[in-house]
Enzyme design. Structure first.
Site, PDB file in Angstrom:
ATOM      1  N   HIS A 198     -17.771  -3.979   7.101  1.00 58.28           N
ATOM      2  CA  HIS A 198     -17.300  -3.892   5.716  1.00 58.28           C
ATOM      3  C   HIS A 198     -17.859  -5.011   4.820  1.00 58.28           C
ATOM      4  CE1 HIS A 198     -14.777  -1.104   7.696  1.00 58.28           C
ATOM      5  NE2 HIS A 198     -13.802  -1.925   8.027  1.00 58.28           N
ATOM      6  N   GLU A 210      -5.964  -9.678   4.001  1.00 61.13           N
ATOM      7  CA  GLU A 210      -4.916  -8.699   4.291  1.00 61.13           C
ATOM      8  C   GLU A 210      -3.604  -9.422   4.498  1.00 61.13           C
ATOM      9  OE1 GLU A 210      -6.101  -5.166   6.707  1.00 61.13           O
ATOM     10  OE2 GLU A 210      -7.563  -6.586   7.464  1.00 61.13           O
TER      11      GLU A 210
HETATM   12  C1  BG6 Z   1     -10.526  -1.523   9.544  1.00 59.87           C
HETATM   13  C2  BG6 Z   1     -10.183  -2.677  10.437  1.00 59.87           C
HETATM   14  O1  BG6 Z   1     -11.863  -1.136   9.732  1.00 59.87           O
HETATM   15  O2  BG6 Z   1     -10.333  -1.903   8.191  1.00 59.87           O
HETATM   16  C3  BG6 Z   1      -8.752  -3.135  10.196  1.00 59.87           C
HETATM   17  O3  BG6 Z   1     -10.337  -2.287  11.791  1.00 59.87           O
HETATM   18  C4  BG6 Z   1      -8.527  -3.427   8.735  1.00 59.87           C
HETATM   19  O4  BG6 Z   1      -8.441  -4.270  10.988  1.00 59.87           O
HETATM   20  C5  BG6 Z   1      -8.996  -2.263   7.883  1.00 59.87           C
HETATM   21  O5  BG6 Z   1      -7.152  -3.656   8.542  1.00 59.87           O
HETATM   22  C6  BG6 Z   1      -8.958  -2.612   6.420  1.00 59.87           C
HETATM   23  O6  BG6 Z   1      -9.194  -1.458   5.682  1.00 59.87           O
HETATM   24  P1  BG6 Z   1      -8.590  -1.313   4.222  1.00 59.87           P
HETATM   25  O7  BG6 Z   1      -9.161  -0.035   3.725  1.00 59.87           O
HETATM   26  O8  BG6 Z   1      -7.108  -1.294   4.359  1.00 59.87           O
HETATM   27  O9  BG6 Z   1      -9.055  -2.516   3.461  1.00 59.87           O
END
Ligand code: BG6
Length: 515
Positions: free
Chosen positions: A265, A241
């Site tokens: 995830h 990220e």
């Molecule tokens: C969330 C986390 O579950 O997923 C966050 O708590 C993270 O920290 C986010 O930024 C990322 O999700 P995506 O869909 O933006 O990849």
């Protein structure tokens, strides 16, 4: 007081085809961030796409002393603000607003749940919901057990005959903070709801490309024969990220990358990529195969933890041209905090398919780019022709599943460049969603909410899966928490992570991809 008993739902077969019935969703934590940013905008978009059941109502429940009129106004503002491509449409909003109701109450107060039951009965009559209820826990985890208990106490978890109308409960992440707390939460849920009524959300499972992993693997005959130790050298799963912890430093101090991204995830992506084909495509069969992957995953040897898991924390740096302060400069972090904002992990699966094939997982905040991808790296050719040297074939064939952004798949291989001499050139064949399927894909929350209404649990985490996942991750977190990192911050914001992560994969003669 009614005694809580559990009523199993019929197993879902051919679940995608299940009919939508009228229902009401109760959102606990209705004044919170998730309700505004995700749940209500997703429900509104489902209505706009014509996918909500005709008979549908939303009941907000929260401690704040709002009423239905305030709830409607607040949600109108939330939907307006939602950045999705679907424009706010006054007429359709007015239709949606009529579905919204609100009741204020305390999560631990039995009397307030009796009031909720009474309101639900009225709402169900008004909107013809057939007493089918979804209970969505969008509250802080600290009140999950109160809500679940009270639902059982007032008997909202089941229908009197235990038959036609259904009751479902939805739990947001984080699901526990270690193995013991996740087991305790599973036990609390199981006291009141059957597993078949329980939907543990992981929004990654609602992403289009994540669902496509299984279609890509199992609706084509050409990939699956290669999907094993004979052809695959290793697998890399990256969820980087570019944003830092933003306004969530307080949460991150408690959580860290392992809890926030890996236990859920990343291990979900890992399970889907590594699982064996299920006999049928339903929640039980897919869930069972995913659980087998975690059961077969070798526990991390804690005596050599550094060889298997690496942690990192960002210091100041430049992310895509903007200066970013380090994690420790955030006013909500402890001075000298050793909370990880990055982690990398090497996993091995001890089974016939994957023996000897490492899976490298990494995720971090404030990195060079936001990208989530899974790369299946194939072995190099067994015999080098065309003047190729081992160095030329360091990055051989790969299948890359791009989860986000630019959702799609790419196949990387080599061709001859034009000319009289044979020169080998790497190329890739790309499929990307946007150019083929015009239009906005549904958000993960739209997909997941619709599945809950349909009673399809395929894209939700099973209690056993959750416990295996925590079983893998908890010892690492405990080891880290008991021996503070001495070198934090160890990566610059805007970089690809700490040098220790490069060393982890380099020790095996491999390197991280630069997506
Ligand atoms: C969330 C986390 O579950 O997923 C966050 O708590 C993270 O920290 C986010 O930024 C990322 O999700 P995506 O869909 O933006 O990849």
């Amino acid at each position: 007081m009614q005694v809580a008993t559990r009523v199993a739902e019929q197993p879902a077969t051919a679940t995608a085809q299940r009919e939508l019935t009228g229902c009401a969703i109760v959102i606990f934590g209705a004044t919170g961030d998730l309700t505004r940013r995700m749940i209500v905008p997703a429900l509104y978009k489902l209505q706009q796409r014509g996918l909500l059941p005709h008979d549908f109502a939303i009941v907000g429940f929260s401690r704040s002393k709002w009423n239905t009129a305030v709830f409607r106004d607040e949600m109108a503002a939330a939907v307006r603000q939602d950045a999705g491509a679907t424009a706010f449409d006054r007429e359709s909003w007015q239709k949606f607003a009529k579905r919204l109701h609100y009741i204020s109450g305390n999560y631990g107060e039995e009397a307030d749940f009796h009031d909720l039951a009474a309101l639900l009965a009225d709402v169900s009559k008004e909107h013809n919901c057939g007493a089918n209820y979804i209970f969505y826990l969008s509250t802080p985890p600290s009140v999950y057990s109160d809500v679940i208990r009270q639902l059982g106490v007032v008997g909202l978890h089941q229908t009197p005959a235990g038959a036609a109308p259904w009751r479902r409960v939805v739990i947001e992440k984080p699901f526990g903070r270690d193995l013991a707390t996740a087991q305790a939460l599973n036990a609390q849920i199981a006291n009141v709801f059957d597993e078949s009524q329980t939907y543990r959300i992981d929004h990654y499972l609602g992403k289009e490309t994540v669902q496509n992993i299984l279609v890509f693997r199992l609706a084509n005959h050409i990939f699956e024969p290669l999907w094993n130790r004979r052809y695959v050298d290793h697998v890399q799963i990256t969820a980087s990220e570019s944003l830092g912890v933003e306004h969530r430093a307080g949460y991150y101090e408690e959580s860290g990358a392992m809890r926030d991204m890996f236990q859920n995830h990343l291990l979900q992506l890992y399970s889907l990529v590594a699982m064996d084909p299920p006999v049928v495509f339903d929640a039980e069969a897919v869930g069972a195969e995913k659980i087998k992957v975690l059961r077969a995953t070798r526990p991390i040897p804690l005596s050599q933890l550094d060889q298997w898991a690496v942690r990192g924390q960002y210091g100041p740096g430049w992310v895509q041209g903007e200066y970013v302060e380090g994690y420790q400069e955030d006013e909500n972090t402890d001075p000298g905090s050793d909370r990880e904002t990055y982690a990398a992990l090497k996993l091995h699966i001890d089974n016939w398919r994957w023996e000897g094939v490492p899976f490298y997982l990494r995720s971090g905040k404030s990195m060079a780019k936001k990208v989530t991808e899974i790369a299946i790296q194939f072995k190099r050719v067994p015999h080098l022709l065309f003047g190729l040297t081992p160095a030329d074939v360091l990055n051989p064939n790969a299948i890359v599943i791009r989860v986000q952004p630019n959702e799609g798949f790419s196949l990387q291989f080599r061709v001859k460049s034009p000319g009289q001499t044979i020169r080998v050139h790497p190329v890739s064949m790309n499929f990307d969603y946007e150019s083929l399927f015009n239009g906005e894909a549904p958000s993960a929350y739209e997909t997941l909410l619709l599945d809950i209404m349909r009673g399809d649990r395929t894209l939700f985490a099973h209690s056993e899966w959750i416990e295996y996942a925590w079983g893998l991750i908890t010892p690492i977190i405990e080891a880290w928490e008991s021996s503070p990192a001495s070198n934090f911050p160890n990566y610059e914001a805007g970089s690809w992570g700490p040098p220790e992560a490069d060393a982890l994969i380099a020790r095996d003669g491999r390197s991280w991809r630069r997506p």
